[in-house]
Enzyme design. Structure first.
Site, PDB file in Angstrom:
ATOM      1  N   SER A 293       0.602  -4.893  -1.074  1.00  0.00           N
ATOM      2  CA  SER A 293      -0.366  -3.962  -0.487  1.00  0.00           C
ATOM      3  C   SER A 293      -0.843  -4.509   0.847  1.00  0.00           C
ATOM      4  CB  SER A 293      -1.564  -3.792  -1.418  1.00  0.00           C
ATOM      5  OG  SER A 293      -2.607  -3.160  -0.702  1.00  0.00           O
TER       6      SER A 293
ATOM      7  N   HIS B  17       3.169  -0.966  -0.045  1.00  0.00           N
ATOM      8  CA  HIS B  17       2.087  -0.182  -0.670  1.00  0.00           C
ATOM      9  C   HIS B  17       0.952  -0.003   0.344  1.00  0.00           C
ATOM     10  CE1 HIS B  17      -0.195   1.250  -4.214  1.00  0.00           C
ATOM     11  NE2 HIS B  17      -1.238   0.613  -3.708  1.00  0.00           N
TER      12      HIS B  17
ATOM     13  N   ASP C 163      -2.770   1.532   0.974  1.00  0.00           N
ATOM     14  CA  ASP C 163      -3.982   2.004   0.285  1.00  0.00           C
ATOM     15  C   ASP C 163      -4.846   2.814   1.235  1.00  0.00           C
ATOM     16  OD1 ASP C 163      -3.823   0.940  -2.407  1.00  0.00           O
ATOM     17  OD2 ASP C 163      -3.888  -1.044  -1.472  1.00  0.00           O
TER      18      ASP C 163
ATOM     19  N   MET D  90      -8.172   4.943   1.718  1.00  0.00           N
ATOM     20  CA  MET D  90      -9.509   5.115   1.106  1.00  0.00           C
ATOM     21  C   MET D  90     -10.404   5.894   2.055  1.00  0.00           C
ATOM     22  SD  MET D  90     -10.182   1.333  -0.415  1.00  0.00           S
ATOM     23  CE  MET D  90      -8.855   0.344  -1.140  1.00  0.00           C
TER      24      MET D  90
ATOM     25  N   HIS E 283      -0.892   5.280  -1.646  1.00  0.00           N
ATOM     26  CA  HIS E 283      -1.838   5.432  -2.758  1.00  0.00           C
ATOM     27  C   HIS E 283      -3.125   6.028  -2.187  1.00  0.00           C
ATOM     28  CE1 HIS E 283      -4.580   3.008  -5.782  1.00  0.00           C
ATOM     29  NE2 HIS E 283      -4.683   4.328  -5.927  1.00  0.00           N
TER      30      HIS E 283
ATOM     31  N   MET F 257      -6.720   7.138  -2.338  1.00  0.00           N
ATOM     32  CA  MET F 257      -8.009   7.033  -3.042  1.00  0.00           C
ATOM     33  C   MET F 257      -8.990   7.880  -2.252  1.00  0.00           C
ATOM     34  SD  MET F 257      -7.657   2.993  -3.865  1.00  0.00           S
ATOM     35  CE  MET F 257      -6.350   2.834  -2.659  1.00  0.00           C
TER      36      MET F 257
ATOM     37  N   MET G 249      -4.120   1.470 -12.752  1.00  0.00           N
ATOM     38  CA  MET G 249      -4.940   0.478 -12.049  1.00  0.00           C
ATOM     39  C   MET G 249      -5.352  -0.619 -13.031  1.00  0.00           C
ATOM     40  SD  MET G 249      -5.047   1.655  -8.995  1.00  0.00           S
ATOM     41  CE  MET G 249      -6.072   0.335  -8.344  1.00  0.00           C
TER      42      MET G 249
ATOM     43  N   ASP H 266      -1.289  -1.707 -10.478  1.00  0.00           N
ATOM     44  CA  ASP H 266      -1.909  -2.066  -9.196  1.00  0.00           C
ATOM     45  C   ASP H 266      -3.255  -2.752  -9.422  1.00  0.00           C
ATOM     46  OD1 ASP H 266      -2.853  -2.110  -6.603  1.00  0.00           O
ATOM     47  OD2 ASP H 266      -2.926   0.067  -6.344  1.00  0.00           O
TER      48      ASP H 266
END
Ligand code: DX5
Ligand code: ZN
Length: 234
Positions: free
Chosen positions: A24, A49, A51, A53, A82, A84, A156, A194
């Site tokens: 990540s 990966h 992330d 957010m 991913h 979020m 998760m 993850d």
């Protein structure tokens, strides 16, 4: 349904002999992201990966579509995005078009189950792999309504929001649950885990039936990142 390009990627991921490693970039230096994705490949990892957010679904903010679009120029590894974010159904198309190969989102952040299903369909229409994420505080059954559509169930092992948290081993029960279901129902979704994964717990993660292991701090903060990738990718 998924198109030919993403089916090929899914097959390649499915046929891998080892647990795939997805570092990540949340744990990388945000001023050197191009270098970070080049390093991920050099260290022998399989997937990048990313992330995303939004400061609403999780109490932290990272980056959006422009980062994915620009990272796409610097790596030929699959980009695993991913999300979020709240209302991911509004954004999945733009992340897919920005160059994500895999787009996953938290279904409870969608307006409804129908819009979560729509989001999976939109990702597939863009020719990408689609997945749903079960946050650490969410019930095991959360992904059940989506198994006929999802290519990936991402579990998760920390509460989403921050890198560097400690691994919640109890969440691996969810991975085992989805591994049993896919065997019983002859389904072929991939299981991804993850949060807090490292060489020290990789055997336990793999034993739960996991195909893809995300690791942020364990890889980026390692003195020998390539050795850490190797230790996770068993
Ligand atoms: C947490 C992120 C994870 C995390 C992984 O919200 O989704 O991808 O950054 O980092 P580590 O491996 O440090 O827990
Ligand atoms: Zn993540």
């Amino acid at each position: 349904m998924a198109n030919e390009t993403c089916l090929q990627l899914k097959k390649a991921l499915y046929d891998a002999r080892h647990m795939l490693v997805a570092p990540s970039i949340l744990s990388a230096d945000f001023g050197k992201m191009a270098e970070a994705v080049a390093n991920v490949k050099r260290w022998g990892a399989d997937i990048v990966h990313c992330d995303v957010m939004d400061g609403v679904y999780v109490p932290n903010i990272t980056f959006g579509m422009p980062m994915v679009r620009d990272l796409r120029k610097y790596t030929d590894l699959p980009l695993d995005v991913h999300l979020m974010i709240t209302r991911p159904e509004k954004f999945v198309k733009r992340f897919a078009e920005a160059g994500a190969d895999i787009v996953t989102f938290h279904p409870e952040a969608c307006e409804s189950k129908a819009s979560a299903n729509d989001a999976l369909d939109i990702i597939h229409e863009c020719g990408k792999l689609a997945g749903v994420v079960i946050n650490a505080d969410m019930p095991t059954e959360l992904a059940l309504p989506y198994l006929d559509r999802a290519d990936i169930v991402l579990i998760m092992t920390v509460q989403a929001g921050f890198g560097g948290q400690s691994f919640k081993a109890e969440c691996l029960e969810k991975a085992k649950y989805y591994d049993d279901i896919r065997r019983e129902r002859k389904l072929n979704y991939l299981i991804e885990v993850d949060g807090g994964v490292c060489g020290g717990n990789a055997a336990q993660v793999k034993a739960a039936g996991v195909d893809i292991a995300v690791a942020g701090s364990a890889v980026f903060k390692a003195t020998d990142p390539a050795a850490e990738v190797k230790a996770i990718g068993i």
